[in-house]
Design an enzyme around this catalytic site. Structure first.
Site, PDB file in Angstrom:
ATOM      1  N   PHE A 168      14.371  49.350  64.262  1.00  0.00           N
ATOM      2  CA  PHE A 168      15.073  48.069  64.381  1.00  0.00           C
ATOM      3  C   PHE A 168      14.144  47.089  65.088  1.00  0.00           C
ATOM      4  O   PHE A 168      13.647  47.376  66.172  1.00  0.00           O
ATOM      5  CB  PHE A 168      16.388  48.200  65.157  1.00  0.00           C
ATOM      6  N   ASP A 187       6.650  48.060  69.502  1.00  0.00           N
ATOM      7  CA  ASP A 187       7.820  47.251  69.846  1.00  0.00           C
ATOM      8  C   ASP A 187       8.469  47.872  71.082  1.00  0.00           C
ATOM      9  O   ASP A 187       9.088  48.930  71.012  1.00  0.00           O
ATOM     10  CB  ASP A 187       8.795  47.238  68.657  1.00  0.00           C
ATOM     11  N   LYS A 237      14.506  41.735  76.124  1.00  0.00           N
ATOM     12  CA  LYS A 237      15.580  42.431  76.851  1.00  0.00           C
ATOM     13  C   LYS A 237      15.344  42.510  78.376  1.00  0.00           C
ATOM     14  O   LYS A 237      15.546  41.533  79.071  1.00  0.00           O
ATOM     15  CB  LYS A 237      15.763  43.824  76.249  1.00  0.00           C
TER      16      LYS A 237
HETATM   17  N1  PLP Z   1      13.220  45.335  68.713  1.00  0.00           N
HETATM   18  C1  PLP Z   1      13.966  46.326  69.225  1.00  0.00           C
HETATM   19  C2  PLP Z   1      13.351  47.666  69.428  1.00  0.00           C
HETATM   20  C3  PLP Z   1      15.304  46.109  69.556  1.00  0.00           C
HETATM   21  O1  PLP Z   1      16.041  47.106  70.062  1.00  0.00           O
HETATM   22  C4  PLP Z   1      15.841  44.818  69.373  1.00  0.00           C
HETATM   23  C5  PLP Z   1      17.259  44.548  69.684  1.00  0.00           C
HETATM   24  O2  PLP Z   1      18.073  45.420  69.823  1.00  0.00           O
HETATM   25  C6  PLP Z   1      15.025  43.817  68.822  1.00  0.00           C
HETATM   26  C7  PLP Z   1      13.725  44.104  68.522  1.00  0.00           C
HETATM   27  C8  PLP Z   1      15.569  42.429  68.596  1.00  0.00           C
HETATM   28  O3  PLP Z   1      15.679  41.780  69.804  1.00  0.00           O
HETATM   29  P1  PLP Z   1      16.594  40.447  69.913  1.00  0.00           P
HETATM   30  O4  PLP Z   1      17.987  40.868  69.662  1.00  0.00           O
HETATM   31  O5  PLP Z   1      16.337  39.948  71.299  1.00  0.00           O
HETATM   32  O6  PLP Z   1      16.092  39.509  68.873  1.00  0.00           O
END
Ligand code: PLP
Length: 402
Positions: free
Chosen positions: A148, A233, A262
């Site tokens: 994700f 990520d 986050k």
């Molecule tokens: N990357 C990862 C691993 C995530 O868990 C998330 C959100 O849950 C995102 C990217 C996307 O982040 P945002 O919701 O701040 O756009």
């Protein structure tokens, strides 16, 4: 469409009598409306107390209404909010220097930072960096099934969940997906059009699935051999959540670029792309940007988070409290096993027990957790969670499961 909480008389009063949902309905019907929080605790509009074992999805790592972060935001708001990227500001500069120091200490080398407002935006910046690095005709990025990476179109294309792409077809070109944990599957996808590989070290949304360090090290070796960027990520795993500053430290690798969001703002919307200096330098002025890149306000929160995480040894807290939570949950007969790292945990339920039957009951009792899929409860409390709060949560889960 009306939200359930707006049908509740108390909530109607709070919403100045509105009886319709004021939000575009992308989030489903929220079961609770919250008013305030402190540490691990939240209170809804009726005054009912909850223990937050999700932290706004791994965001509020230093707890709700953290006084140090709140003070930093307030002081900054009274000093300077924003000046545009025609100019520098002292707060963002200090925050970028500190992130570089943390990355350097974690073994990733010397790099540079681009600030943004969310995880998806950080990943958009990473996609553009990979494309500029690869050059025309070498633009493809390989990510993993089950990953994700966010909801914007590029980050969604990077997300290895084809079902989520369907209604938005045609998706942007140049994204392909390997089996997470299977090096042969990755290798088979590499051709001269590939510029980068992008992975999470723990797939959080994918069910709290941790990559084996042998796998991540093999990925790094393969990327080096083929001249591909390795981008990690760390939006969910970064900033002490897994028991180290960054998830890649468990994986024994040093990525070329990393994305954050986050926990780095403790609830202040902020994200970042970090890239090693030789990679970051492929970007030139005008290649990327955002009005809100590196606002003084957002980066004041980042500075406060870093300083508090250092002072508290937040990574150490994640290890210690993660062990207590894991131990308590592992004793429950309806939990098959607990996986994850630090305080990013997935409790796997035994066959026949569905999170849909468990999570709403826990919420009713006053415990917030997340059914990340039908069989896994995701737990990600603030890293400052107390022993007593952990024991209280375990007791509630035990009573629901029995
Ligand atoms: N990357 C990862 C691993 C995530 O868990 C998330 C959100 O849950 C995102 C990217 C996307 O982040 P945002 O919701 O701040 O756009």
């Amino acid at each position: 469409m009306t939200h359930q909480f707006l049908e509740n008389e108390t909530a109607k009063k709070v919403n100045a009598g509105h009886d319709y949902c004021p939000f575009i309905p992308v989030f489903g019907s929220p079961p609770v409306m919250f008013e305030k929080g402190k540490g691990t605790e939240l209170w809804d509009v009726t005054g009912k107390r909850y223990l937050d074992f999700l932290s706004g999805i791994a965001v509020v790592s230093l707890g709700h209404a953290n006084p140090v972060v709140a003070q930093a935001i307030s002081d900054q708001a009274n000093t300077l909010l924003h000046v545009s990227n025609f100019f520098a500001n002292t707060t963002a500069t200090k925050a970028a220097v500190q992130i570089n120091e943390l990355m350097s200490d974690a073994g990733a080398g010397s790099g540079q930072v681009f600030f943004c407002n969310s995880g998806a935006e950080a990943n958009e910046a990473a996609i553009k960096l990979a494309r500029k690095f690869g050059g025309r005709g070498r633009h493809a990025i390989i990510s993993a099934f089950g990953s994700f990476h966010g909801r914007t179109l590029g980050a969604l294309a990077l997300t290895g969940q084809p079902a989520k792409h369907e209604i938005f077809q045609p998706m942007p070109d140049g994204f392909r997906y390997c089996e997470f944990g299977d090096i042969a599957s990755l290798e088979a996808l590499i051709d001269p059009t590939v510029a980068a590989v992008m992975l999470e070290t723990i797939q959080g949304e994918g069910g709290v699935i941790q990559a084996d360090p042998q796998y991540t090290q093999a990925v790094q070796a393969l990327c080096k051999e083929r001249g591909l960027l390795l981008i990690i990520d760390e939006v969910q795993t970064g900033f002490c959540r897994t028991g180290k500053w960054f998830g890649f430290e468990h994986a024994g690798i040093s990525p070329d670029a990393v994305t954050f969001a986050k926990g780095m703002g403790n609830g202040m919307p902020v994200g970042a792309l970090w890239a090693r200096r030789d990679i970051a330098s492929v970007f030139e002025p005008g290649d990327h940007g955002s009005t809100y890149s590196g606002t003084a306000l957002a980066t004041a929160a980042v500075l406060a988070v870093i300083s508090e995480m250092k002072r508290l040894d937040a990574a150490g807290l994640a290890v210690k409290q993660g062990a207590r939570l894991t131990q308590g949950l592992s004793k429950l007969s309806k939990i098959d096993h607990v996986r994850g790292s630090g305080l990013l945990l997935g409790a796997q339920l035994v066959a026949g027990v569905d999170t849909k039957d468990v999570v709403p009951v826990l919420l009713e009792m006053g415990l917030i957790v997340n059914g990340v899929n039908a069989t896994t409860i995701r737990l990600a409390p603030p890293l400052t969670v107390s022993d007593a709060e952990i024991d209280e949560a375990i007791e509630m889960i035990a009573s629901v499961l029995s």
